[in-house]
Design an enzyme around this catalytic site. Structure first.
Site, PDB file in Angstrom:
ATOM      1  N   VAL A 178     -11.170  46.526  17.252  1.00  0.00           N
ATOM      2  CA  VAL A 178     -10.757  47.311  16.079  1.00  0.00           C
ATOM      3  C   VAL A 178     -10.459  46.359  14.916  1.00  0.00           C
ATOM      4  O   VAL A 178      -9.377  46.350  14.347  1.00  0.00           O
ATOM      5  CB  VAL A 178      -9.572  48.265  16.379  1.00  0.00           C
ATOM      6  CG1 VAL A 178     -10.078  49.508  17.093  1.00  0.00           C
ATOM      7  CG2 VAL A 178      -8.474  47.590  17.211  1.00  0.00           C
ATOM      8  N   LYS A 221     -31.765  34.985   7.761  1.00  0.00           N
ATOM      9  CA  LYS A 221     -30.373  34.723   8.123  1.00  0.00           C
ATOM     10  C   LYS A 221     -30.160  33.231   7.952  1.00  0.00           C
ATOM     11  O   LYS A 221     -31.124  32.447   7.981  1.00  0.00           O
ATOM     12  CB  LYS A 221     -30.150  35.114   9.589  1.00  0.00           C
ATOM     13  CG  LYS A 221     -28.719  35.330   9.958  1.00  0.00           C
ATOM     14  CD  LYS A 221     -28.301  36.779   9.791  1.00  0.00           C
ATOM     15  CE  LYS A 221     -26.857  36.984  10.183  1.00  0.00           C
ATOM     16  NZ  LYS A 221     -26.437  38.386  10.093  1.00  0.00           N
ATOM     17  N   VAL A 232     -14.753  46.636  11.122  1.00  0.00           N
ATOM     18  CA  VAL A 232     -15.544  47.861  11.292  1.00  0.00           C
ATOM     19  C   VAL A 232     -14.821  48.860  12.198  1.00  0.00           C
ATOM     20  O   VAL A 232     -14.704  50.042  11.861  1.00  0.00           O
ATOM     21  CB  VAL A 232     -16.936  47.549  11.903  1.00  0.00           C
ATOM     22  CG1 VAL A 232     -17.719  48.840  12.111  1.00  0.00           C
ATOM     23  CG2 VAL A 232     -17.723  46.591  11.019  1.00  0.00           C
TER      24      VAL A 232
HETATM   25  N1  LIG Z   1     -18.854  43.867   9.137  1.00  0.00           N
HETATM   26  C1  LIG Z   1     -20.061  44.434   9.017  1.00  0.00           C
HETATM   27  O1  LIG Z   1     -20.419  44.983   7.956  1.00  0.00           O
HETATM   28  C2  LIG Z   1     -21.010  44.450  10.202  1.00  0.00           C
HETATM   29  C3  LIG Z   1     -22.317  44.917   9.999  1.00  0.00           C
HETATM   30  C4  LIG Z   1     -23.182  45.000  11.079  1.00  0.00           C
HETATM   31  C5  LIG Z   1     -22.752  44.582  12.334  1.00  0.00           C
HETATM   32  N2  LIG Z   1     -21.478  44.120  12.499  1.00  0.00           N
HETATM   33  C6  LIG Z   1     -21.063  43.701  13.836  1.00  0.00           C
HETATM   34  O2  LIG Z   1     -19.974  44.522  14.265  1.00  0.00           O
HETATM   35  C7  LIG Z   1     -19.091  43.761  15.084  1.00  0.00           C
HETATM   36  C8  LIG Z   1     -17.690  43.826  14.490  1.00  0.00           C
HETATM   37  O3  LIG Z   1     -17.722  43.284  13.179  1.00  0.00           O
HETATM   38  P1  LIG Z   1     -16.399  43.163  12.280  1.00  0.00           P
HETATM   39  O4  LIG Z   1     -16.862  42.852  10.924  1.00  0.00           O
HETATM   40  O5  LIG Z   1     -15.527  44.343  12.528  1.00  0.00           O
HETATM   41  O6  LIG Z   1     -15.755  41.871  12.928  1.00  0.00           O
HETATM   42  P2  LIG Z   1     -14.200  41.516  13.081  1.00  0.00           P
HETATM   43  O7  LIG Z   1     -14.143  40.083  13.485  1.00  0.00           O
HETATM   44  O8  LIG Z   1     -13.415  41.992  11.903  1.00  0.00           O
HETATM   45  O9  LIG Z   1     -13.738  42.442  14.324  1.00  0.00           O
HETATM   46  C9  LIG Z   1     -14.067  42.177  15.643  1.00  0.00           C
HETATM   47  C10 LIG Z   1     -12.852  42.512  16.475  1.00  0.00           C
HETATM   48  O10 LIG Z   1     -13.194  42.373  17.846  1.00  0.00           O
HETATM   49  C11 LIG Z   1     -12.109  41.750  18.512  1.00  0.00           C
HETATM   50  N3  LIG Z   1     -12.603  41.140  19.738  1.00  0.00           N
HETATM   51  C12 LIG Z   1     -13.231  39.954  19.902  1.00  0.00           C
HETATM   52  N4  LIG Z   1     -13.524  39.755  21.202  1.00  0.00           N
HETATM   53  C13 LIG Z   1     -13.086  40.847  21.861  1.00  0.00           C
HETATM   54  C14 LIG Z   1     -13.109  41.235  23.208  1.00  0.00           C
HETATM   55  N5  LIG Z   1     -13.638  40.453  24.160  1.00  0.00           N
HETATM   56  N6  LIG Z   1     -12.563  42.423  23.547  1.00  0.00           N
HETATM   57  C15 LIG Z   1     -11.991  43.218  22.600  1.00  0.00           C
HETATM   58  N7  LIG Z   1     -11.951  42.893  21.304  1.00  0.00           N
HETATM   59  C16 LIG Z   1     -12.487  41.728  20.940  1.00  0.00           C
HETATM   60  C17 LIG Z   1     -11.541  40.790  17.502  1.00  0.00           C
HETATM   61  O11 LIG Z   1     -10.189  40.431  17.799  1.00  0.00           O
HETATM   62  C18 LIG Z   1     -11.661  41.576  16.207  1.00  0.00           C
HETATM   63  O12 LIG Z   1     -10.499  42.326  15.924  1.00  0.00           O
HETATM   64  C19 LIG Z   1     -19.685  42.351  15.150  1.00  0.00           C
HETATM   65  O13 LIG Z   1     -20.479  42.254  16.302  1.00  0.00           O
HETATM   66  C20 LIG Z   1     -20.565  42.273  13.918  1.00  0.00           C
HETATM   67  O14 LIG Z   1     -21.629  41.363  14.067  1.00  0.00           O
HETATM   68  C21 LIG Z   1     -20.598  44.055  11.461  1.00  0.00           C
END
Ligand SMILES: NC(=O)c1ccc[n+]([C@@H]2O[C@H](COP(=O)([O-])OP(=O)(O)OC[C@H]3O[C@@H](n4cnc5c(N)ncnc54)[C@H](O)[C@@H]3O)[C@@H](O)[C@H]2O)c1
Length: 365
Positions: free
Chosen positions: A188, A87, A191
């Protein structure tokens, strides 16, 4: 695998005593300050995204990159990929510090590792950034579709989480479906909103929350049957069958586990357990926890596929395997009488050991 950011100093050899290599990259003219951590190459080159984040200290950045790179080794191993774990972090606010020059300088440092580390997107970096990095570097994945890349990895991340959730539903209720169940999705974003679609199509009742109001509005507009609640506290205290943390890490605190009515936790967020020991608390409350890195590996599978020339069908097929992998984690947990988080770690470590050992059989290539 939890992160506890503090500003106290960190001894990189002590905190990273399992890691193979940690590289600090500095380019004052572009403002680049990056750290690349390679945890393990036992199964292949280390792959993991680049997080661009305004860490309050270098020590915090070091801790985060060591923790995240270790997690990648486990995720790749359990997903059955021939990849190790790495990473990188770039210290700074991506909104103001990101520039073509900085990204390309970073690409040259990644290139200097000659393929021991492949980079990809993470928090604060996007496919278009990978295109810039790829102008200086051969070891990049997650580029835009226009540049031959796999594009947005959240599509298969969400699909994989859904497969993991089906396996959890089967373990608890006997059928691999969420039909008729109430699922709470916290976050939301990229992912979470794809996950909601899978759940609605499967016949689940979905309740969502997000701190970003437009994200909630988009989901509710797309799926009129979905309900929204004010915040994560309101979500976890409402009546749920499944809780899906899809926002930030550390979602499963002592308090959340104590109040949760859901009998399954399965979501996309990385590092969901707020501290070691929460997995035992979940078990005591008879809540089945589908380990985060087991069910959220669909995105890694998607970007890893790009290394062979991206085929969405092939990556989708492979991400379907998350159903079987999650099943085997639950089976190992039952057999060894340990929480699923421990069973997942043991399976990943076993593969790193047993398959990684084969490199010891010398071949002339
Ligand atoms: N994108 C990927 O392919 C991927 C892969 C593996 C893991 N993840 C993990 O999944 C999670 C989501 O990833 P993503 O790509 O959708 O990110 P993203 O930033 O698009 O979505 C995260 C959402 O969570 C919301 N959020 C933040 N704090 C919050 C809270 N306290 N309460 C409610 N909502 C809140 C944000 O406003 C945002 O809409 C992360 O932890 C990320 O590390 C993502």
């Amino acid at each position: 695998m939890t992160s506890t950011p503090t500003s106290s100093p960190v001894d990189v050899f002590e905190t990273g005593d399992e890691h193979e290599q940690v590289v600090f990259a500095n380019d004052p003219a572009s403002g680049l300050r990056a750290i690349i951590a390679i945890h393990s190459t036992a199964l292949g080159p280390a792959l993991g995204g680049t997080r661009f984040y305004p860490y309050s200290s270098t020590a915090d950045a070091v801790r985060d990159v060591l923790n995240l790179s270790r997690g990648m080794s486990y995720k790749a191993a359990l997903a059955g990929l021939d990849l190790g774990g790495g990473k990188a972090v770039i210290i700074g606010d991506p909104a103001t510090a990101k520039s073509e020059a900085l990204l390309r300088a970073y690409g040259r440092f990644v290139q200097s590792l000659h393929g021991r580390y492949y980079t990809a997107c993470d928090v604060g970096t996007y496919s278009a950034d990978m295109d810039h990095i790829a102008r200086e570097c051969d070891y990049v994945t997650g580029r835009t579709v226009a540049h031959g890349g796999a594009g947005d990895s959240s599509v298969l991340t969400a699909y994989g989480v859904f497969q993991g959730m089906r396996a959890a539903a089967e373990a608890v209720w006997g059928q691999p479906t969420l039909a008729g169940r109430t699922v709470g999705v916290a976050g939301v974003g990229k992912v979470g909103h794809h996950l909601v679609r899978h759940l609605v199509e499967d016949g689940a009742e979905v309740v969502v929350t997000d701190v970003h109001r437009p994200a909630v509005e988009r989901v509710v507009a797309e799926h009129p049957g979905v309900r929204a609640v004010a915040d994560t506290d309101a979500l976890v205290t409402s009546r749920l069958d499944v809780y899906a943390p899809c926002a930030l890490g550390g979602a499963l605190t002592d308090e959340v586990v104590e109040t949760l009515s859901a009998v399954i936790v399965c979501g996309a967020a990385n590092n969901q357990l707020a501290h070691p020991g929460v997995e035992k608390q979940l078990e005591e409350r008879e809540i089945l926890y589908a380990p985060d890195y087991c069910v959220n590996s669909g995105g890694l599978i998607q970007v890893a596929d790009e290394l062979q020339g991206f085929s969405f069908e092939r990556a989708h097929q492979r991400a379907s395997g998350i159903f079987e992998t999650t099943r085997s984690v639950f089976a190992a947990a039952r057999r060894d009488q340990v929480p699923p988080a421990v069973a997942a770690d043991r399976l990943a470590e076993g593969r790193m050991r047993d398959v990684g050992r084969l490199r010891g059989i010398w071949l002339d290539r």
